[in-house]
Design a protein around this motif. Sequence first.
Motif, PDB file in Angstrom:
ATOM      1  N   ARG A   9       0.834  -1.192   0.000  1.00  0.00           N
ATOM      2  CA  ARG A   9       0.000   0.000   0.000  1.00  0.00           C
ATOM      3  C   ARG A   9       0.869   1.243   0.000  1.00  0.00           C
ATOM      4  NH1 ARG A   9      -2.372  -0.191   6.206  1.00  0.00           N
ATOM      5  NH2 ARG A   9      -0.449   0.451   7.268  1.00  0.00           N
ATOM      6  N   VAL A  10       0.317   2.323  -0.537  1.00  0.00           N
ATOM      7  CA  VAL A  10       0.993   3.617  -0.572  1.00  0.00           C
ATOM      8  C   VAL A  10      -0.028   4.688  -0.209  1.00  0.00           C
ATOM      9  CG1 VAL A  10       2.687   2.896  -2.322  1.00  0.00           C
ATOM     10  CG2 VAL A  10       0.516   3.926  -3.044  1.00  0.00           C
ATOM     11  N   TYR A  11       0.440   5.890   0.089  1.00  0.00           N
ATOM     12  CA  TYR A  11      -0.435   7.018   0.379  1.00  0.00           C
ATOM     13  C   TYR A  11      -1.358   7.269  -0.808  1.00  0.00           C
ATOM     14  CZ  TYR A  11      -1.985  11.734   1.487  1.00  0.00           C
ATOM     15  OH  TYR A  11      -2.765  12.832   1.749  1.00  0.00           O
ATOM     16  N   PRO A  12      -2.657   7.537  -0.565  1.00  0.00           N
ATOM     17  CA  PRO A  12      -3.301   7.824   0.716  1.00  0.00           C
ATOM     18  C   PRO A  12      -3.988   6.626   1.370  1.00  0.00           C
ATOM     19  CG  PRO A  12      -4.758   8.454  -1.043  1.00  0.00           C
ATOM     20  CD  PRO A  12      -3.524   7.927  -1.701  1.00  0.00           C
ATOM     21  N   ALA A  13      -3.661   5.408   0.963  1.00  0.00           N
ATOM     22  CA  ALA A  13      -4.316   4.234   1.543  1.00  0.00           C
ATOM     23  C   ALA A  13      -3.885   4.026   2.988  1.00  0.00           C
ATOM     24  CB  ALA A  13      -3.987   3.002   0.716  1.00  0.00           C
ATOM     25  N   ASP A  14      -4.819   3.529   3.774  1.00  0.00           N
ATOM     26  CA  ASP A  14      -4.552   3.216   5.174  1.00  0.00           C
ATOM     27  C   ASP A  14      -5.087   1.829   5.503  1.00  0.00           C
ATOM     28  OD1 ASP A  14      -3.658   3.614   7.772  1.00  0.00           O
ATOM     29  OD2 ASP A  14      -5.545   4.493   8.425  1.00  0.00           O
ATOM     30  N   GLY A  15      -5.102   0.966   4.512  1.00  0.00           N
ATOM     31  CA  GLY A  15      -5.598  -0.390   4.694  1.00  0.00           C
ATOM     32  C   GLY A  15      -5.200  -1.244   3.511  1.00  0.00           C
ATOM     33  N   ARG A  16      -5.585  -2.500   3.561  1.00  0.00           N
ATOM     34  CA  ARG A  16      -5.212  -3.433   2.502  1.00  0.00           C
ATOM     35  C   ARG A  16      -6.429  -4.216   2.051  1.00  0.00           C
ATOM     36  NH1 ARG A  16       0.435  -3.767   2.745  1.00  0.00           N
ATOM     37  NH2 ARG A  16       1.320  -3.037   4.711  1.00  0.00           N
ATOM     38  N   GLY A  17      -6.433  -4.621   0.800  1.00  0.00           N
ATOM     39  CA  GLY A  17      -7.515  -5.442   0.280  1.00  0.00           C
ATOM     40  C   GLY A  17      -7.040  -6.858   0.066  1.00  0.00           C
ATOM     41  N   LEU A  18      -7.641  -7.546  -0.903  1.00  0.00           N
ATOM     42  CA  LEU A  18      -7.215  -8.895  -1.236  1.00  0.00           C
ATOM     43  C   LEU A  18      -5.814  -8.853  -1.828  1.00  0.00           C
ATOM     44  CD1 LEU A  18     -10.492 -10.203  -2.913  1.00  0.00           C
ATOM     45  CD2 LEU A  18      -9.550 -10.959  -0.731  1.00  0.00           C
ATOM     46  N   SER A  19      -4.905  -9.587  -1.228  1.00  0.00           N
ATOM     47  CA  SER A  19      -3.553  -9.642  -1.780  1.00  0.00           C
ATOM     48  C   SER A  19      -3.523 -10.636  -2.930  1.00  0.00           C
ATOM     49  CB  SER A  19      -2.545 -10.055  -0.708  1.00  0.00           C
ATOM     50  OG  SER A  19      -2.737 -11.413  -0.345  1.00  0.00           O
ATOM     51  N   CYS A  20      -2.678 -10.357  -3.910  1.00  0.00           N
ATOM     52  CA  CYS A  20      -2.553 -11.281  -5.040  1.00  0.00           C
ATOM     53  C   CYS A  20      -2.044 -12.642  -4.567  1.00  0.00           C
ATOM     54  CB  CYS A  20      -1.624 -10.681  -6.088  1.00  0.00           C
ATOM     55  SG  CYS A  20      -2.292  -9.204  -6.887  1.00  0.00           S
ATOM     56  N   ALA A  21      -1.186 -12.633  -3.551  1.00  0.00           N
ATOM     57  CA  ALA A  21      -0.656 -13.886  -3.014  1.00  0.00           C
ATOM     58  C   ALA A  21      -1.780 -14.771  -2.470  1.00  0.00           C
ATOM     59  CB  ALA A  21       0.373 -13.596  -1.927  1.00  0.00           C
ATOM     60  N   SER A  22      -2.776 -14.142  -1.807  1.00  0.00           N
ATOM     61  CA  SER A  22      -3.877 -14.917  -1.233  1.00  0.00           C
ATOM     62  C   SER A  22      -4.749 -15.554  -2.302  1.00  0.00           C
ATOM     63  CB  SER A  22      -4.732 -14.022  -0.334  1.00  0.00           C
ATOM     64  OG  SER A  22      -5.456 -13.067  -1.104  1.00  0.00           O
ATOM     65  N   LEU A  23      -4.713 -15.006  -3.522  1.00  0.00           N
ATOM     66  CA  LEU A  23      -5.499 -15.541  -4.636  1.00  0.00           C
ATOM     67  C   LEU A  23      -4.678 -16.431  -5.549  1.00  0.00           C
ATOM     68  CD1 LEU A  23      -7.480 -12.317  -5.639  1.00  0.00           C
ATOM     69  CD2 LEU A  23      -8.257 -14.200  -4.180  1.00  0.00           C
ATOM     70  N   GLY A  24      -3.395 -16.609  -5.195  1.00  0.00           N
ATOM     71  CA  GLY A  24      -2.526 -17.412  -6.038  1.00  0.00           C
ATOM     72  C   GLY A  24      -2.155 -16.731  -7.337  1.00  0.00           C
TER      73      GLY A  24
END
Length: 382
Positions: A246-261
Amino acid sequence: MTVKRGGGGRIAVLAGIGLAAIGACVLLLASQAPSNGHRAAHGCSWRAIPAGSAGARWPACRRPYSADSPFNQRLGGSPRLAAYSSPTVAGVFGSGSVTPVVVGDLARDGGVAIYRSRPRDPLYTLHCTKHWGRCEIEGARVRIPAAARPAGVWPDPGDVSDGHMTVVDPRSMQEYDLWNVKSKPFRGGRLDFAWGGRTRIDGRGLGSAAVASGRAGLAGVIRARELVSGRIDHALSMVVPCTAGRVYPADGRGLSCASLGLPAKEAPAMGARLQLAMSDAEIAALQLPRWQRGILRALSRYGAFVSDTNGQSHAGFEYESPADYASFGDTDPRIALAKRLGVQPKDFNGNGQLEYWLPFSAAIDWGRMRVIAPCVSRGTCD
């Protein structure tokens, strides 16, 4: 279209948004002036109160948030680019297409619904049902129009809608962002939802719990009236299959590509800002419908922030929910637009509700998008 949000912790919190006022704004000044004393863009006051059922929606003439919000700051023609710009654009737009605008099916609505709090509306006590830590709006008391419905709850959302709802109180200048609203008592009482947050409508549009990135509910959403008019004076909010970091202005994370393979090498960071490298003249030369020109001009002038993930194959933009109109028996102006364009509706989901699809033209070269360095939005570039 419904999209699946990022999961876990406080990340997948998409509140509902959407708005658009019908007709002209009737200005009514409240007894106390707004804290910053500002008037909104296009001559509409902070407390503009449209007539009729449109008074329950935030007026279309009002651009949310302050002038220094990242969503309201224009980009120049040659901003600094991120070092990973080219591979990220290839990863996001490798399919060569973007999710169409889809309206009409209220039960399968992935949009964002927003309502305006009025003094005589029923009073609701907010209750977060997820135990993810401290919910900052737990127990808050907010007036919400009785007819207001969260996105997708028509009548049974099942697992296909996130149930977004955002409520703006123009007197306190607070925006309440709710995610996963499953039901709402008609005459007030306790309103249950999974998670939520709040921010000031005259602030920067950050620091709430509306979406995985942590932005506010209205930030970047393409409203129905904006789409139809072809005038969008702010950055857009973008949904991508998955993210990496993540980078500014984000303050959270969504689905990571790793978690989806999926490979993370070409994935965008949550909060990444993309810009279309085309001039107004180049956009005009494509001879696109007005609604598409408006989106492209916004992408060129303001860009789009990666704000959420969907776990699917295509990227898309965030739109106002048709619930804003259907709740009050009004006609969504995007449906009228689709009819004027000769779009034939179909019951794609087999649930008895017709959908109108507005696809983007194949003439648009999405490969001309580029990723802007985060320091540009921060204002810290050398």
